[in-house]
Design a protein around this motif. Structure first.
Motif, PDB file in Angstrom:
ATOM      1  N   LEU A  30       0.731  -1.260  -0.009  1.00 14.57           N
ATOM      2  CA  LEU A  30      -0.001   0.121  -0.086  1.00 14.57           C
ATOM      3  C   LEU A  30       0.947   1.243   0.185  1.00 14.57           C
ATOM      4  CD1 LEU A  30      -2.897  -1.149   2.556  1.00 14.57           C
ATOM      5  CD2 LEU A  30      -2.891  -1.043   0.102  1.00 14.57           C
ATOM      6  N   GLU A  31       1.883   1.249   0.847  1.00 10.97           N
ATOM      7  CA  GLU A  31       2.548   2.542   0.934  1.00 10.97           C
ATOM      8  C   GLU A  31       3.510   2.714  -0.387  1.00 10.97           C
ATOM      9  OE1 GLU A  31       5.072   1.211   4.203  1.00 10.97           O
ATOM     10  OE2 GLU A  31       3.495   1.926   5.659  1.00 10.97           O
ATOM     11  N   ALA A  34       0.930   4.269  -3.003  1.00 13.33           N
ATOM     12  CA  ALA A  34       0.299   5.363  -2.331  1.00 13.33           C
ATOM     13  C   ALA A  34      -0.160   6.295  -3.343  1.00 13.33           C
ATOM     14  CB  ALA A  34       1.006   6.061  -1.149  1.00 13.33           C
ATOM     15  N   LYS A  38      -5.524   5.631  -2.815  1.00 18.25           N
ATOM     16  CA  LYS A  38      -5.714   6.985  -2.050  1.00 18.25           C
ATOM     17  C   LYS A  38      -5.900   6.592  -0.561  1.00 18.25           C
ATOM     18  CE  LYS A  38      -4.401   9.502  -5.307  1.00 18.25           C
ATOM     19  NZ  LYS A  38      -2.952  10.228  -5.220  1.00 18.25           N
ATOM     20  N   THR A  39      -6.728   5.518  -0.293  1.00 16.08           N
ATOM     21  CA  THR A  39      -7.328   5.113   1.003  1.00 16.08           C
ATOM     22  C   THR A  39      -7.751   3.911   0.864  1.00 16.08           C
ATOM     23  OG1 THR A  39      -8.407   6.067   2.873  1.00 16.08           O
ATOM     24  CG2 THR A  39      -9.697   5.806   0.954  1.00 16.08           C
ATOM     25  N   TRP A  55     -10.875   0.042  -1.040  1.00 14.04           N
ATOM     26  CA  TRP A  55      -9.698   0.967  -1.423  1.00 14.04           C
ATOM     27  C   TRP A  55     -10.435   1.875  -2.230  1.00 14.04           C
ATOM     28  CZ3 TRP A  55      -5.750  -2.587  -4.470  1.00 14.04           C
ATOM     29  CH2 TRP A  55      -4.879  -3.498  -3.582  1.00 14.04           C
TER      30      TRP A  55
END
Length: 98
Positions: A30-31, A34, A38-39, A55
């Motif tokens: 996820l990092e 990024a 977005k979330t 997501w």
């Protein structure tokens, strides 16, 4: 660029063990992504700690989002039972139309 809502349903068989073994790899994924993801976060049902995930992704096309889904360590480990990728048009945020 478009926004996409990605809804995951988890396979409950071996879910706790998979989550334990792959959580740090999932967070690293996820990092690393990024700029597009977005979330993200887990979903639950009453009585279930984890039922799936959500997501919000910014991408050019469905194929780009599908590629991200398939690269997620949770996907390759078999945690995800199913996925829905839906294009999303935001029309309301923070109390106002956008």
């Amino acid at each position: 660029m478009s926004l996409f809502a990605v809804l995951f349903e988890d396979d409950q068989q071996n879910a706790a063990a998979i989550r334990k073994d792959y959580l740090q790899r999932h967070f690293a994924f996820l990092e690393a992504n990024a700029a597009s993801i977005k979330t993200a976060g887990p979903l639950s049902r009453e009585g279930d700690a984890f039922a799936g995930g959500l997501w919000i992704v910014e991408a050019q096309a469905f194929d780009d989002v599908n590629r991200l889904v398939k690269e997620d360590p949770f996907w390759s480990a078999g945690l995800r039972k199913s996925v829905q990728i839906l294009q999303w048009n935001q029309v309301f945020a923070e109390g106002a139309r956008v």
